[in-house]
Motif scaffolding. Sequence first.
Motif, PDB file in Angstrom:
ATOM      1  N   SER A 102       0.721  -1.103  -0.088  1.00 28.69           N
ATOM      2  CA  SER A 102      -0.133  -0.107  -0.030  1.00 28.69           C
ATOM      3  C   SER A 102       0.670   1.068   0.121  1.00 28.69           C
ATOM      4  CB  SER A 102      -0.680   0.046   1.332  1.00 28.69           C
ATOM      5  OG  SER A 102      -1.928  -0.981   1.364  1.00 28.69           O
ATOM      6  N   GLY A 103       0.455   2.273  -0.645  1.00 21.76           N
ATOM      7  CA  GLY A 103       1.358   3.453  -0.603  1.00 21.76           C
ATOM      8  C   GLY A 103       1.153   4.167   0.716  1.00 21.76           C
ATOM      9  N   SER A 104       2.039   4.563   1.222  1.00 18.64           N
ATOM     10  CA  SER A 104       2.501   5.097   2.544  1.00 18.64           C
ATOM     11  C   SER A 104       2.310   6.737   2.559  1.00 18.64           C
ATOM     12  CB  SER A 104       3.603   4.928   3.129  1.00 18.64           C
ATOM     13  OG  SER A 104       4.682   5.495   2.410  1.00 18.64           O
ATOM     14  N   ILE A 105       2.276   7.360   3.696  1.00 17.79           N
ATOM     15  CA  ILE A 105       1.856   8.745   3.858  1.00 17.79           C
ATOM     16  C   ILE A 105       3.182   9.391   3.400  1.00 17.79           C
ATOM     17  CG2 ILE A 105       2.754   8.884   6.110  1.00 17.79           C
ATOM     18  CD1 ILE A 105       0.491  11.166   6.578  1.00 17.79           C
ATOM     19  N   ASP A 106       4.554   8.766   3.547  1.00 14.66           N
ATOM     20  CA  ASP A 106       5.580   9.430   3.119  1.00 14.66           C
ATOM     21  C   ASP A 106       5.765   9.357   1.530  1.00 14.66           C
ATOM     22  OD1 ASP A 106       6.658   9.742   5.616  1.00 14.66           O
ATOM     23  OD2 ASP A 106       7.721   7.664   5.997  1.00 14.66           O
ATOM     24  N   GLU A 107       5.427   8.293   0.947  1.00 15.70           N
ATOM     25  CA  GLU A 107       5.354   8.216  -0.480  1.00 15.70           C
ATOM     26  C   GLU A 107       4.290   9.615  -1.081  1.00 15.70           C
ATOM     27  OE1 GLU A 107       4.581   4.658  -2.905  1.00 15.70           O
ATOM     28  OE2 GLU A 107       2.644   5.761  -3.139  1.00 15.70           O
ATOM     29  N   MET A 108       3.267   9.991  -0.355  1.00 17.42           N
ATOM     30  CA  MET A 108       2.430  11.145  -0.759  1.00 17.42           C
ATOM     31  C   MET A 108       3.236  12.255  -0.496  1.00 17.42           C
ATOM     32  SD  MET A 108      -0.352  11.714  -2.380  1.00 17.42           S
ATOM     33  CE  MET A 108      -1.134  10.082  -2.417  1.00 17.42           C
ATOM     34  N   ARG A 109       3.827  12.457   0.841  1.00 14.87           N
ATOM     35  CA  ARG A 109       4.551  13.447   1.177  1.00 14.87           C
ATOM     36  C   ARG A 109       5.598  13.851   0.086  1.00 14.87           C
ATOM     37  NH1 ARG A 109       5.105  11.477   6.756  1.00 14.87           N
ATOM     38  NH2 ARG A 109       3.715  12.288   8.110  1.00 14.87           N
ATOM     39  N   THR A 110       6.222  12.918  -0.374  1.00 20.78           N
ATOM     40  CA  THR A 110       7.404  13.130  -1.406  1.00 20.78           C
ATOM     41  C   THR A 110       6.720  13.629  -2.850  1.00 20.78           C
ATOM     42  OG1 THR A 110       8.468  11.149  -0.584  1.00 20.78           O
ATOM     43  CG2 THR A 110       8.927  11.755  -2.955  1.00 20.78           C
ATOM     44  N   PHE A 111       5.509  13.201  -3.025  1.00 20.47           N
ATOM     45  CA  PHE A 111       4.987  13.585  -4.267  1.00 20.47           C
ATOM     46  C   PHE A 111       4.507  15.012  -4.024  1.00 20.47           C
ATOM     47  CE2 PHE A 111       1.350  13.679  -7.350  1.00 20.47           C
ATOM     48  CZ  PHE A 111       2.097  13.793  -8.594  1.00 20.47           C
ATOM     49  N   VAL A 123      -1.719  10.167  -8.246  1.00 21.93           N
ATOM     50  CA  VAL A 123      -0.703   9.052  -7.953  1.00 21.93           C
ATOM     51  C   VAL A 123      -1.359   7.768  -8.406  1.00 21.93           C
ATOM     52  CG1 VAL A 123       0.487   7.510  -6.250  1.00 21.93           C
ATOM     53  CG2 VAL A 123       0.513  10.123  -6.021  1.00 21.93           C
ATOM     54  N   ALA A 124      -0.941   7.152  -9.224  1.00 20.45           N
ATOM     55  CA  ALA A 124      -1.557   5.797  -9.703  1.00 20.45           C
ATOM     56  C   ALA A 124      -0.866   4.557  -9.364  1.00 20.45           C
ATOM     57  CB  ALA A 124      -1.475   5.782 -11.295  1.00 20.45           C
ATOM     58  N   ARG A 125      -1.557   3.774  -8.620  1.00 22.12           N
ATOM     59  CA  ARG A 125      -0.794   2.537  -7.944  1.00 22.12           C
ATOM     60  C   ARG A 125      -1.228   1.007  -8.284  1.00 22.12           C
ATOM     61  NH1 ARG A 125       1.044   1.134  -3.976  1.00 22.12           N
ATOM     62  NH2 ARG A 125       3.014   1.959  -3.570  1.00 22.12           N
ATOM     63  N   GLN A 126      -0.514   0.220  -8.431  1.00 21.38           N
ATOM     64  CA  GLN A 126      -1.126  -1.250  -8.823  1.00 21.38           C
ATOM     65  C   GLN A 126      -1.810  -1.649  -7.531  1.00 21.38           C
ATOM     66  OE1 GLN A 126       0.938  -4.182  -7.455  1.00 21.38           O
ATOM     67  NE2 GLN A 126      -0.914  -5.493  -8.103  1.00 21.38           N
ATOM     68  N   SER A 127      -1.591  -1.384  -6.494  1.00 22.62           N
ATOM     69  CA  SER A 127      -2.065  -1.737  -5.307  1.00 22.62           C
ATOM     70  C   SER A 127      -3.030  -0.652  -4.819  1.00 22.62           C
ATOM     71  CB  SER A 127      -1.191  -1.992  -4.267  1.00 22.62           C
ATOM     72  OG  SER A 127       0.072  -0.879  -3.992  1.00 22.62           O
ATOM     73  N   GLY A 128      -3.156  -0.295  -3.581  1.00 22.80           N
ATOM     74  CA  GLY A 128      -3.706   0.722  -2.894  1.00 22.80           C
ATOM     75  C   GLY A 128      -3.071   1.658  -1.969  1.00 22.80           C
ATOM     76  N   PHE A 129      -3.839   2.595  -1.242  1.00 20.61           N
ATOM     77  CA  PHE A 129      -3.218   3.579  -0.419  1.00 20.61           C
ATOM     78  C   PHE A 129      -3.601   3.298   1.129  1.00 20.61           C
ATOM     79  CE2 PHE A 129      -4.009   5.363  -4.614  1.00 20.61           C
ATOM     80  CZ  PHE A 129      -2.742   5.993  -4.841  1.00 20.61           C
ATOM     81  N   SER A 130      -2.578   3.716   2.006  1.00 23.70           N
ATOM     82  CA  SER A 130      -2.885   3.581   3.715  1.00 23.70           C
ATOM     83  C   SER A 130      -3.764   4.752   3.821  1.00 23.70           C
ATOM     84  CB  SER A 130      -1.556   3.868   4.158  1.00 23.70           C
ATOM     85  OG  SER A 130      -1.082   5.175   3.873  1.00 23.70           O
ATOM     86  N   THR A 131      -4.747   4.825   4.957  1.00 23.80           N
ATOM     87  CA  THR A 131      -5.597   5.633   5.334  1.00 23.80           C
ATOM     88  C   THR A 131      -4.944   7.197   5.484  1.00 23.80           C
ATOM     89  OG1 THR A 131      -6.704   3.994   6.430  1.00 23.80           O
ATOM     90  CG2 THR A 131      -7.211   6.428   6.803  1.00 23.80           C
ATOM     91  N   GLY A 132      -3.570   7.270   5.885  1.00 29.44           N
ATOM     92  CA  GLY A 132      -2.825   8.586   5.973  1.00 29.44           C
ATOM     93  C   GLY A 132      -2.726   9.134   4.551  1.00 29.44           C
TER      94      GLY A 132
END
Length: 264
Positions: free
Chosen positions: A154-163, A216-225
């Motif tokens: 799952s996509g993390s909050i750190d991944e989103m922060r980076t973007f 952000v396009a992911r093969q899986s999903g995202f965390s709630t954060g």
Amino acid sequence: MIVAVQNALNSILGSNPALNNASGAGRVFELYIMTGIAVEMQNRGFEVWLQRSDGTRILATDSNRAFIQRGGAPTAVPPASAGPGNASAIGLRRPNGDIWELWNGVQFRGRSGAHHEVDIALVPGEVGNQLRINGGAPFGRPRVAIECKDAATSGSIDEMRTFVARLYDLTILTGHQPHLQTPTPTLAITPGSPAGTFYSARVTYWDENRHSFNAVARQSGFSTGAIAMTAYYGIEGHPSITLNSGGFVGLVDAVCGWLCTELP
């Protein structure tokens, strides 16, 4: 996915172009999204074409019809003098409209001077034309920026922060003009971006985040954060992007709907 990419390129060209794709599932994932957007724009009445790295169009009658995805480390735009053998792009425009270029894996220069790769980016055609004179990275933010993650976790909050941080550094606002010594009126991206309502820089990050399409396009999903951050920063999170999935159809529809509404 590689078969779907080849079929998409065939549809755009009306012939069978040779596909030279970079190694790795993640790179094919990027091409799958990029070509899926292009085919849907073609279906919606836009003129869509394949373009060599020197800016020339690939024609169905050409003996060399190779579409090239650049491998290795991300780079800026090469000069046309380097020849047609670098990364290909996809051009598009509505009838009698402005020309745009869809890029894969190109570096953009931010206000800090740092360079940031954008997996899939849409820029004005004139920006590409100007850059191909001497080569280099565009300064500013693309009209469409899509981060692609072909990962099972799952996509993390750190991944989103980076973007978010990447978009922050790439954003040029009207208030930056005295510090950056950019031309007046301040433009959202240079070189070559013509002045006008659509191209002009915005006053706030809030405005610019909603004046461009960011996802952000992911093969899986995202965390709630991670999902909690998307609405405020004007970023769309698109999970479950797999071959012909509902997630893929939803992403393409969202991008193409925005393009049909916003592109001159």
